[in-house]
Design a protein around this motif. Structure first.
Motif, PDB file in Angstrom:
ATOM      1  N   PRO A   1      16.588  16.807 -15.706  1.00  0.00           N
ATOM      2  CA  PRO A   1      17.479  15.896 -15.459  1.00  0.00           C
ATOM      3  C   PRO A   1      18.924  14.412 -14.835  1.00  0.00           C
ATOM      4  N   ILE A   2      19.061  13.712 -14.752  1.00  0.00           N
ATOM      5  CA  ILE A   2      19.897  12.507 -13.675  1.00  0.00           C
ATOM      6  C   ILE A   2      20.999  12.621 -14.417  1.00  0.00           C
ATOM      7  N   VAL A   3      21.542  12.306 -12.724  1.00  0.00           N
ATOM      8  CA  VAL A   3      23.595  12.459 -13.458  1.00  0.00           C
ATOM      9  C   VAL A   3      23.551  11.724 -12.729  1.00  0.00           C
ATOM     10  N   SER A   4      24.876  11.091 -12.598  1.00  0.00           N
ATOM     11  CA  SER A   4      25.649   9.819 -11.676  1.00  0.00           C
ATOM     12  C   SER A   4      26.847  10.982 -10.945  1.00  0.00           C
TER      13      SER A   4
ATOM     14  N   ALA B   1      30.295  20.589 -12.168  1.00  0.00           N
ATOM     15  CA  ALA B   1      30.185  22.064 -13.958  1.00  0.00           C
ATOM     16  C   ALA B   1      29.019  21.709 -14.533  1.00  0.00           C
ATOM     17  N   GLU B   2      28.855  19.592 -15.088  1.00  0.00           N
ATOM     18  CA  GLU B   2      28.468  19.575 -16.037  1.00  0.00           C
ATOM     19  C   GLU B   2      26.845  19.113 -15.453  1.00  0.00           C
ATOM     20  N   ALA B   3      26.822  18.800 -14.394  1.00  0.00           N
ATOM     21  CA  ALA B   3      25.589  19.292 -13.901  1.00  0.00           C
ATOM     22  C   ALA B   3      24.731  20.656 -13.650  1.00  0.00           C
TER      23      ALA B   3
ATOM     24  N   MET C   1      21.720  21.562 -15.917  1.00  0.00           N
ATOM     25  CA  MET C   1      20.718  21.892 -15.119  1.00  0.00           C
ATOM     26  C   MET C   1      19.905  22.856 -16.138  1.00  0.00           C
ATOM     27  N   ALA C   2      21.037  23.618 -16.256  1.00  0.00           N
ATOM     28  CA  ALA C   2      20.691  25.458 -17.105  1.00  0.00           C
ATOM     29  C   ALA C   2      19.971  24.696 -18.267  1.00  0.00           C
ATOM     30  N   GLU C   3      20.552  23.857 -19.506  1.00  0.00           N
ATOM     31  CA  GLU C   3      19.565  23.070 -20.815  1.00  0.00           C
ATOM     32  C   GLU C   3      18.879  22.848 -20.497  1.00  0.00           C
ATOM     33  N   ALA C   4      18.523  23.026 -19.423  1.00  0.00           N
ATOM     34  CA  ALA C   4      16.523  21.497 -19.232  1.00  0.00           C
ATOM     35  C   ALA C   4      15.954  22.521 -19.164  1.00  0.00           C
TER      36      ALA C   4
ATOM     37  N   VAL D   1      18.970  19.126 -10.418  1.00  0.00           N
ATOM     38  CA  VAL D   1      19.576  17.577 -11.239  1.00  0.00           C
ATOM     39  C   VAL D   1      19.045  16.562 -10.024  1.00  0.00           C
ATOM     40  N   LEU D   2      18.693  15.123 -10.208  1.00  0.00           N
ATOM     41  CA  LEU D   2      18.506  14.413  -9.323  1.00  0.00           C
ATOM     42  C   LEU D   2      19.758  13.241  -9.287  1.00  0.00           C
ATOM     43  N   VAL D   3      20.304  12.501  -8.663  1.00  0.00           N
ATOM     44  CA  VAL D   3      21.547  12.135  -8.472  1.00  0.00           C
ATOM     45  C   VAL D   3      21.232  10.670  -8.045  1.00  0.00           C
TER      46      VAL D   3
END
Length: 479
Positions: free
Chosen positions: A20-23, A29-31, A35-38, A43-45
């Motif tokens: 997953p990629i996040v900003s 908490a969202e990151a 991570m857990a859902e995937a 996760v990559l930023v």
């Protein structure tokens, strides 16, 4: 993962999908939820342009987030940045070496614009490799300078010994060593370019020739290289050539410092004979084919195994096609090469014993000159006749079988013979290194195990028979 894949393969086939990629302003908490859902461990930023600026792993969560940061804290406060990464076309052993030496469990794979294309995970990437192989990777992972490159070259003997102990075929071991050498050439070119006060005035392609071009380097390769320069008007020659003279001198010196000795025959980019525009290369090949002098035949033996290793490969492919046309129109040159091939002989006496290629007690046989070269030259000659583009001896034999120039059974037998002779030579070189001698080409076959003696003897007989067939095909008579 096989040992050969680890050391000669590229990163792309071994990488896992992008996590997953996040900003950067995403709450931690969202990151963690993403991570857990995937069902991923990282996760990559990435920034607004999609360029990776950080990574957050499960270990980061344990060390930096849990019970320490508010769940609403932006992930950029917890991520690891800058991000160590690999390129998809990078050699896999280098990426694994980086992971081993830095203790990384995750290594993002990024394109030239730092956008993610995959992920290397420690367990999935090299769990199947033995501890000795991974230790060999670490010995190859040296600093990015000529001293580090020389250390990588020096570590190749132990790598070759480890691969042989892992029952990797000797011909494949030689291929691995050759690919690592090619990788070193590319990295040295990059360093030489970075040291220049100005960029190249025209594009160029670095060629390697001889055993390097065939992918058959043993433990003591020297330099055989050249440059195909991009086209430019004749009136600009002085200025452009001045840049490349300086660059080529530096490049060859850097290669020498990294463990590739200067070629005694001066087959190097610093020599203007091996540094020119594509049209000049074509004209040079035509002149050699027309003149058929001993020097032209010698240069052809070296140059016709050329392979591009840095820069745009298209000029090399075009030159290969041009060479095929030139030789097709000049069969007398191939006949002259066949005459030169007829002067070689395998390392067997009239009675079938091993020939002595050095005087005095403990005489040994030169398995390069009297074993590999008759096979290499025979396969090259037939490949040139049939316009086959491959440069490696085994690849040429396979291609010759595909076009019907030799039978499939003959190709398989000759490929096995190549492996038997190359294996004996490689093992002798490893013994030389272990005893503090420089690796050479003379092999103590009389001191070898009976099984190896038998295998090499039969291999030399097969090579000798093939050599005679090839010479006869061009001369019309047996010798």
């Amino acid at each position: 993962m096989s040992a050969t894949t680890l050391f000669s393969g590229r990163v792309a086939p071994a990488m896992q999908p992008v996590p997953p990629i996040v900003s950067p302003d995403t709450p931690v908490a969202e990151a963690c939820r993403r991570m857990a859902e995937a069902k991923q461990t990282s996760v990559l930023v990435a920034d607004e342009a999609g360029r990776v600026v950080g990574i957050l792993t499960e270990q980061d969560v344990v060390r930096r987030v849990a019970f320490r940061l508010d769940p609403a804290t932006p992930v950029q406060a917890a991520m690891t940045s800058p991000v160590l990464h690999a390129a998809p076309d990078e050699y896999l052993y280098r990426a694994v070496g980086l992971m081993r030496t830095r203790g990384l469990r995750h290594l993002p794979v990024l394109d030239a614009d730092r956008r993610p294309v995959g992920m290397l995970l420690r367990f999935e990437t090299y769990a199947a490799a033995s501890g000795r192989l991974l230790a060999a990777v670490e010995r190859l992972a040296q600093p990015e300078d000529e001293r580090g490159f020389a250390a990588t070259r020096a570590a190749q003997a132990e790598l070759a010994r480890t691969l042989l102990d892992e029952r990797v075929p000797a011909a494949d071991v030689i291929g691995v060593v050759s690919e690592i050498n090619i990788d070193l050439h590319r990295r040295i070119v990059e360093r030489a370019l970075a040291a220049r006060p100005s960029p190249p005035p025209v594009p160029f392609t670095l060629l390697v020739m001889g055993s390097a071009g065939r992918g058959e380097s043993l433990l003591a390769p020297d330099q055989d290289n050249g440059l195909i320069l991009g086209d430019y008007p004749d009136e600009a020659h002085g200025e452009i050539d001045a840049w490349f003279i300086s660059f080529a001198e530096d490049l060859n010196d850097r290669l020498a410092a990294a463990g590739f000795p200067l070629c005694k025959g001066h087959v190097m980019a610093r020599n203007p004979l091996w540094r020119k525009r594509a049209a000049e290369w074509r004209e040079q090949f035509r002149l050699w084919a027309d003149r058929r002098s001993p020097v032209a035949l010698l240069f052809g033996d070296i140059a016709f195994d050329f392979r591009p290793v840095w820069g745009d490969p298209a000029p090399a492919a075009a030159l290969r096609a041009a060479l095929a046309r030139i030789l097709a129109a000049r069969p007398a040159f191939l006949a002259a090469l066949a005459g030169q091939l007829g002067e070689l002989s395998v390392g067997l006496s009239f009675w079938g014993g091993f020939r002595d290629d050095e005087a005095g007690p403990g005489a040994r046989t030169d398995l390069k000159k009297s074993g590999l070269m008759p096979l290499v030259a025979s396969a090259r000659l037939l490949a040139l006749k049939h316009g086959i583009a491959e440069t490696g001896t085994r690849a040429r034999l396979e291609a010759l079988a595909e076009v019907g120039a030799i039978s499939r059974g003959e190709a398989e037998g000759l490929i096995a013979a190549f492996g038997d002779v190359a294996g004996a030579l490689l093992r002798q070189q490893l013994a030389d290194v272990a005893e503090g001698r420089p690796p050479g080409t003379l092999v103590d076959l009389r001191g070898a195990a009976k099984a190896e003696q038998t295998a090499v003897r039969e291999a030399l007989k097969r090579i000798g028979a093939f050599q005679k067939e090839v010479v006869a095909a061009f001369s019309g008579s047996l010798w």
